[in-house]
Design an enzyme around this catalytic site. Structure first.
Site, PDB file in Angstrom:
ATOM      1  N   SER A 102       0.840  -1.199   0.000  1.00  0.00           N
ATOM      2  CA  SER A 102       0.000   0.000   0.000  1.00  0.00           C
ATOM      3  C   SER A 102       0.871   1.243   0.000  1.00  0.00           C
ATOM      4  O   SER A 102       1.996   1.229   0.520  1.00  0.00           O
ATOM      5  CB  SER A 102      -0.877   0.014   1.247  1.00  0.00           C
ATOM      6  N   TYR A 128      -1.319   0.272  10.375  1.00  0.00           N
ATOM      7  CA  TYR A 128      -1.505  -0.379   9.073  1.00  0.00           C
ATOM      8  C   TYR A 128      -0.325  -0.039   8.161  1.00  0.00           C
ATOM      9  O   TYR A 128       0.266  -0.918   7.533  1.00  0.00           O
ATOM     10  CB  TYR A 128      -2.819   0.118   8.455  1.00  0.00           C
TER      11      TYR A 128
END
Lengths: 445, 244
Positions: free
Chosen positions: B136, B149
């Site tokens: 990501s 995250y």
């Protein structure tokens, strides 16, 4: 977080919480946390049937084709699969949808919830009549399998029930056999309303038929129209197409309406001009041709976002059905009122329904006319006037296209409404599945 | 040539789009997920729509002990492995409650390392194959809004980079994918800028092409490469005062 949603007519827009599900656990979670919700497929109904100001749950990710029996023509799929996707899978294998509306961009769940009809209603009925069974996630939070034999009440109330019994999950339905992906089409011009009604009688046995009506023409040409009838072409009727291509369509260009047209584009003059050209492009009275099924069934799908032609304030579609005996008088009455207003629509589609015994589905024997009206000042008052005419002749309106009718009009048009409501109360006792439309039409019932 | 593709976390929106995209080009597909029934439905859907072989298998990214057996029972061994599974979690919750932080770290990082170690071993021996990791842009620089995250994804990005370095010598292709915003159920409740938000189908298409072209690292949508470059270039003294 709130999003603004509207269906195909762009009216009414509503601010709501939008969510989706790809599996039943997610749906259950949404069901348990929302205090009111409605399922929405591809948003191709015209008005507020699949809208809610609380929670709109998209079924578009619940889109798996689970089984396809290519021998017997039986397809089982989740409710969010579109008819376009179904066609892509079944046509190359020699099968076709038993019933299809004028757009293939609706979901199978939507086809059941609206109990859609097609150009073949007079011979093959509505979509629900070809459903063998389906699973419904009811307003009691249970998944119930229903069919004409099993939980028949739920089945009947879900076909055409606009999602009020619960979420349609998996649907198993029958397909029809075809030899080619082509339609033998016949177009016949009718000079006026009497002629077109006589033509429908004459072509009663054609599998597919519908007519386009010019609703602005008065005098001798009042009700002039073009009837289109069609049959699936057999393999030996396809000249010039190699046998291995019989079930394939030639590739096509797609057009897109890039933005909302300004309101002045669609005026009386432009509609008249369009209708004139459309009528006169058929230079002979009867024209026969063999055409790909896509163009025959879904002419408007070739123009993406054609709804933007009606500008930002959107439009409503007005579709009613009148019983056979009253049809000619009723249609004349209504078309005259529209002519007097000068509010003709681009698209006026006339079609003959066959007999149908339905609980809450729209079709019943008689003529049905669908008209588009851009939303403008005075329109709703005018449509209220038309509603009274429709009821006077014993007709009713199509919920899937409705955004504005009054509860009395709905009640008067659907004689088995109470029976339907009793079933809805059994399966959706707290009214958790509710739409703007159901709240508008069922208030106090 | 049609190859066999294993998709780990196939029921995510991107996983499903990938499974369909590869099947559409004639690849056989194995969809792996925890929810067996939904995975079987997806496999049936793929087989019916695209006429390719498709099957569903049970896979739990956090059940590390089961990963070796999981891999061993795959037959044939996949040519392409795509790790799509991930868990965004809730940053505020994760800052307070270590269980949530742990779940984020283990799903996005530990679980991925566990299964991809096994895949890497097997592909290295076979001297062929392709490993795709969906990381990501959140792993590019820690930001207050999602740094648990982001840190797990940063670790995953570093892992994939090392894996690529190691496997290059045996001809195994490793692709790192750095998606920006994607319109999925993971982000359904967020208000994302439409121009910067990809559909799962767009992401799947980008990944499919990057696999064909043996790319090393891709951003999807492409403009995220430049957005992240700018974000990375902001001096720390200024960056720490921003609310990102």
């Amino acid at each position: 977080m709130k999003t603004t949603l509207a269906n195909w007519g762009n009216y009414p827009p509503v601010a709501t919480t939008a969510t989706s599900f790809a599996d039943t656990e997610t749906l259950r979670h949404t069901f348990e946390t929302a205090n009111e919700l409605i399922i929405r497929g591809n948003g191709r109904c015209y008005g507020d049937s699949s809208l809610s100001d609380r929670c709109v749950v998209s079924s578009l990710k619940f889109d798996k084709i689970v089984a396809f029996d290519t021998q017997n023509g039986i397809l089982t799929c989740q409710a969010g699969v579109t008819l376009a996707d179904v066609l892509d899978v079944i046509v190359p294998k020699g099968w076709f949808l038993p019933v299809t509306p004028g757009t293939k961009f609706i979901t199978v769940g939507g086809a059941v919830a609206s109990d859609v009809h097609g150009k073949n209603h007079h011979v093959e009925g509505s979509f629900g009549q070809h459903v063998l069974w389906m699973d419904v996630f009811t307003g009691r939070g249970e998944i119930v399998r229903c069919s004409p034999a099993e939980h028949a009440d739920l089945f009947a109330a879900t076909c055409g029930g606009m999602g009020l019994t619960g979420a349609i999950l998996t649907v198993c339905f029958r397909l029809k056999k075809i030899q080619t992906a082509y339609i033998r089409q016949r177009q016949v011009k009718a000079r006026n309303l009497q002629e077109i009604i006589a033509l429908f009688e004459q072509y009663k046995h054609a599998t597919y038929s519908m007519a386009w009506i010019d609703c602005l023409k008065s005098g001798d040409g009042f009700g002039r129209s073009i009837m289109m009838s069609g049959e699936h072409a057999a393999a030996d009727q396809l000249a010039g197409v190699p046998a291995d291509k019989h079930l394939q369509l030639p590739p096509k260009m797609k057009l897109t309406v890039p933005f909302h047209f300004p309101e002045f584009v669609l005026n009386n003059l432009s509609v008249r001009a369009f209708n004139f050209l459309y009528y006169h492009k058929n230079y002979r009275r009867v024209m026969d041709s063999t055409v790909p099924y896509d163009g025959f069934f879904y002419p408007l799908d070739a123009i993406h976002h054609w709804n933007r032609m009606y500008g930002r304030s959107g439009f409503v579609q007005y579709q009613f059905v009148l019983p056979p005996a009253a049809s000619e008088r009723g249609l004349t009455d209504i078309l005259q009122r529209i002519g007097k207003k000068g509010w003709g629509s681009f698209l006026a589609v006339l079609k003959l329904f066959g007999k149908q015994e339905s609980l809450i589905s729209f079709p019943m024997e008689g003529y049905t006319l669908a008209l588009d009206f851009p939303v403008r000042k005075g329109l709703f008052e005018f449509l209220d006037e038309l509603d009274r005419v429709v009821l006077d002749y014993g007709g009713r309106l199509y919920l899937t296209k409705d955004a504005r009718m009054k509860p009395e009009v709905f009640k008067a048009g659907y004689p088995r409404l109470q029976e339907f409501l009793d079933i809805v109360r059994t399966y959706n006792p707290e009214g958790k599945f509710a739409s703007l439309q159901s709240k508008r039409l069922l208030a106090g019932l | 040539m049609s190859k066999s593709v294993l998709i780990l976390g196939a029921l995510s929106d991107v996983g499903t789009a990938l499974a369909r995209r590869f099947a559409q080009s004639g690849h056989s597909v194995v969809v792996a997920a925890r929810q067996t029934e939904a995975a079987q439905n997806l496999a049936a859907d793929i087989a019916i729509r695209y006429g390719t072989a498709a099957k569903a298998v049970y896979f739990d990214a956090l059940a590390y002990d089961s990963h070796a057996d999981f891999w061993a029972q795959l037959s044939p061994q996949p040519d392409i492995v795509i790790a799509v599974f991930g868990y965004l979690g809730n940053q505020e919750e994760a800052a307070r409650n270590f269980a949530e932080a742990q779940r984020i770290i283990h799903t996005n990082y530990t679980g991925a390392v566990s299964i991809l170690n096994i895949a890497a071993q097997s592909m290295e021996q076979a001297k062929s194959g392709c490993i795709v990791g969906i990381s990501s842009v959140a792993g590019e620089r820690g930001r207050q809004s999602n740094y648990i995250y982001g840190s797990a994804k940063a670790a995953f990005t570093a892992y994939l980079s090392g894996l690529r370095n190691r496997l290059a010598h045996s001809g195994v292709h490793v692709l790192t994918v750095k998606p920006g915003f994607i319109a999925t159920k993971m982000t359904e409740h967020l208000n994302l800028p439409p121009l910067l938000t990809a559909s799962p189908q767009q992401v799947a298409e980008d990944i499919f092409r990057a696999v064909q072209r043996r790319r090393n690292v891709i951003y999807t949508l492409w403009m995220w490469r430049w957005i992240m470059l700018i974000i990375k270039l902001i001096p720390e003294g200024i960056f720490k005062r921003l609310k990102m």
